[in-house]
Motif scaffolding. Structure first.
Motif, PDB file in Angstrom:
ATOM      1  N   ARG A 230      -2.566   0.196  -4.623  1.00 15.17           N
ATOM      2  CA  ARG A 230      -3.522   0.504  -3.560  1.00 15.17           C
ATOM      3  C   ARG A 230      -3.032   1.731  -2.789  1.00 15.17           C
ATOM      4  NH1 ARG A 230      -4.247  -1.816   2.266  1.00 15.17           N
ATOM      5  NH2 ARG A 230      -6.446  -1.365   2.653  1.00 15.17           N
TER       6      ARG A 230
ATOM      7  N   VAL B   9      -3.759   4.616   0.259  1.00 10.42           N
ATOM      8  CA  VAL B   9      -4.506   5.038   1.434  1.00 10.42           C
ATOM      9  C   VAL B   9      -4.015   6.449   1.771  1.00 10.42           C
ATOM     10  CG1 VAL B   9      -4.769   4.685   3.926  1.00 10.42           C
ATOM     11  CG2 VAL B   9      -4.992   2.745   2.372  1.00 10.42           C
TER      12      VAL B   9
ATOM     13  N   ALA C   5      -3.082   4.989  -8.950  1.00 10.92           N
ATOM     14  CA  ALA C   5      -4.271   4.203  -8.613  1.00 10.92           C
ATOM     15  C   ALA C   5      -4.786   3.490  -9.864  1.00 10.92           C
ATOM     16  CB  ALA C   5      -5.344   5.114  -8.030  1.00 10.92           C
TER      17      ALA C   5
ATOM     18  N   GLU D  91      -8.255   4.441  -1.541  1.00  8.90           N
ATOM     19  CA  GLU D  91      -9.266   3.454  -1.158  1.00  8.90           C
ATOM     20  C   GLU D  91     -10.024   3.982   0.046  1.00  8.90           C
ATOM     21  OE1 GLU D  91      -8.047  -0.841  -0.849  1.00  8.90           O
ATOM     22  OE2 GLU D  91      -8.895  -0.569   1.152  1.00  8.90           O
ATOM     23  N   VAL D  92      -9.257   4.565   0.987  1.00  5.59           N
ATOM     24  CA  VAL D  92      -9.863   5.172   2.160  1.00  5.59           C
ATOM     25  C   VAL D  92      -8.901   6.246   2.678  1.00  5.59           C
ATOM     26  CG1 VAL D  92      -8.874   3.517   3.788  1.00  5.59           C
ATOM     27  CG2 VAL D  92     -11.032   4.635   4.366  1.00  5.59           C
TER      28      VAL D  92
ATOM     29  N   THR E  79       0.837  -1.200   0.000  1.00  3.96           N
ATOM     30  CA  THR E  79       0.000   0.000   0.000  1.00  3.96           C
ATOM     31  C   THR E  79       0.872   1.250   0.000  1.00  3.96           C
ATOM     32  OG1 THR E  79      -1.578  -1.216   1.368  1.00  3.96           O
ATOM     33  CG2 THR E  79      -1.912   1.154   1.187  1.00  3.96           C
TER      34      THR E  79
END
Lengths: 176, 156
Positions: free
Chosen positions: A94, A96, A89, A119-120, A66
Motif C-alpha cells: 500500500r 501513499v 504497488a 492509493e491517495v 504503508t
C-alpha cells in the motif's frame, strides 16, 4: 624496556584515531537515520491532491503497513523512481504519496505522465508535513506500520534492486 | 562601440548587487534581543541538505524553511532550547553544530580532555625520570669512563 613501550603510546593512539577518521572519510553523510525512527507519524491535516474537498489526517496511515513516498513534480529523481514504486504497488504494497512543495496542476500532470502507484496523495504545497517528517529533499520514503509508527526510512532514490532487496523485506518484517 | 562596452561593464558591476538583493530576507524583530537570538540560532543550526553550512549561510530551500520556523517560534515566545529541540525532533542531532553533553556524546566531549590529561601525565613522568637520572651521582666506573672521554678529546 617497559619505559620504551610507554613512548610508543602516542603513536598507538595516533594509529587508532587515524583508522577511525579514515573510515569516516568513506561514510555517506546523507546515509543517516531519520530522527522519527520508531516515532508515531506526525499529525497533519491536509487535502488530497486528487480531491481538494477531501481532507485527510494521520489516521489514513493506520490499520495497514504503508509506504509513504515524498515526491514532487520538480524532482527529477522522483521520475526515475516511479517504475520501482509501480512495481511495489503491483506486488501488493500500500503506497501513499506526499506531493511536496508542488502545485496541484503539476502534481496531477506528473501522475498522468509517470503513472500513479499511490492509493491517495497528500497535497503538501507549503512543505509543512515534509518539515515535520524531517524531509530535506525528495524523494524520501517512510515505512509506517499498522499502528502508524515509522519503522524504516529511505533517503533518496529507490534503486531497481532495492525493491526486492530492501523495501519488500522491510514491508514483510513489519506486516507480522 | 565604446558605449556598448561601457554599458556592459556597468551591467557587469551591477549584476552581483541584483543577485544579493534577491537573496535577502526581510524580517521584523521585536527588539535587538530577539534579533541577536535569531542570528545565534541560525548560526548554530546546521543545514541538513548541505555538507557543512549553517542555515543562515545556505540557499538550500530547507535552510530557508528552517529560518522561517526559527523566526516563527521566536515570535511565539519559545525559548532557545525549545527551538533547538523542535529541530532535533525532526532532523536529528545532525543539525546541532554544538552537540549536547549526554550519554552518547560523552566520548566526543571527554576524549580531548582525556587526551590532554594523558599528555600532561606523560610529560610529567618523562621530566621526573630525567631529573632523577641526572641527580644520581656517577659511579666510579662511569667517572673513569667520563675522564677517559674528556682526556681523549683534550689530547686530540
Amino acid at each position: 624496556m617497559k619505559r620504551r613501550l610507554i613512548l610508543l603510546l602516542p603513536l598507538a593512539l595516533f594509529l587508532v584515531l587515524a583508522v577511525f577518521f579514515y573510515q569516516g572519510l568513506s561514510l555517506n553523510p546523507f546515509q543517516r537515520d531519520s530522527a522519527l525512527m520508531a516515532e508515531t507519524f506526525p499529525a497533519f491535516e491536509l487535502t488530497t491532491l486528487e480531491d481538494p474537498s477531501r481532507t485527510v489526517d494521520e489516521s489514513l496511515l493506520q490499520g495497514e503497513v504503508t509506504l509513504v513516498n515524498v515526491w514532487g513534480e520538480w524532482c527529477p529523481t522522483c521520475k526515475q523512481e516511479m517504475p520501482q514504486l509501480l512495481e511495489l504497488a503491483e506486488r501488493g504494497v500500500r503506497l501513499v504519496g506526499v506531493d511536496y512543495k508542488d502545485t496541484r496542476e503539476k502534481g496531477l500532470g506528473f501522475l498522468a505522465e509517470f503513472g500513479n502507484p499511490f492509493e491517495v496523495n497528500i497535497f503538501d504545497p507549503d512543505g509543512d508535513l515534509g518539515f515535520d517528517l524531517g524531509v530535506y529533499g525528495a524523494p524520501e520514503t517512510f515505512l509506517v506500520d499498522a499502528d502508524g509508527v515509522i519503522r524504516y526510512h529511505h533517503t533518496g532514490y529507490i534503486k531497481p534492486q532495492d525493491v526486492t532487496e530492501v523495501i519488500l523485506p522491510e514491508v514483510e518484517k513489519w506486516r507480522e | 562601440m565604446a558605449r556598448v562596452i561601457s554599458t556592459s561593464l556597468l551591467l557587469l558591476f551591477l549584476l552581483p548587487g541584483l543577485a544579493l538583493a534577491g537573496g535577502i530576507e526581510v524580517r521584523e524583530f521585536d527588539g535587538p534581543v530577539m534579533e541577536r537570538r535569531y542570528a545565534e540560532l541560525t548560526a548554530t543550526l546546521r543545514c541538513p541538505k548541505c555538507q557543512n553550512q549553517a542555515i543562515d549561510d545556505s540557499d538550500s530551500p530547507i535552510a530557508g524553511d528552517m529560518r522561517d520556523r526559527v523566526y516563527a517560534l521566536l515570535k511565539d515566545g519559545r525559548s532557545d532550547k525549545e527551538i533547538l529541540d523542535f529541530m532535533v525532533d525532526r532532523f536529528g542531532d545532525y543539525v546541532l553544530y554544538n552537540p549536547r553533553l549526554e550519554g552518547r556524546t560523552f566520548l566526543l566531549w571527554g576524549l580531548p580532555a582525556a587526551l590532554a590529561v594523558l599528555g600532561l601525565v606523560l610529560v610529567g613522568l618523562l621530566v621526573r625520570s630525567r631529573r632523577n637520572a641526572s641527580a644520581q651521582a656517577l659511579s666510579t666506573e662511569e667517572r673513569k669512563r667520563l675522564d677517559a672521554l674528556i682526556n681523549r678529546e683534550r689530547t686530540e
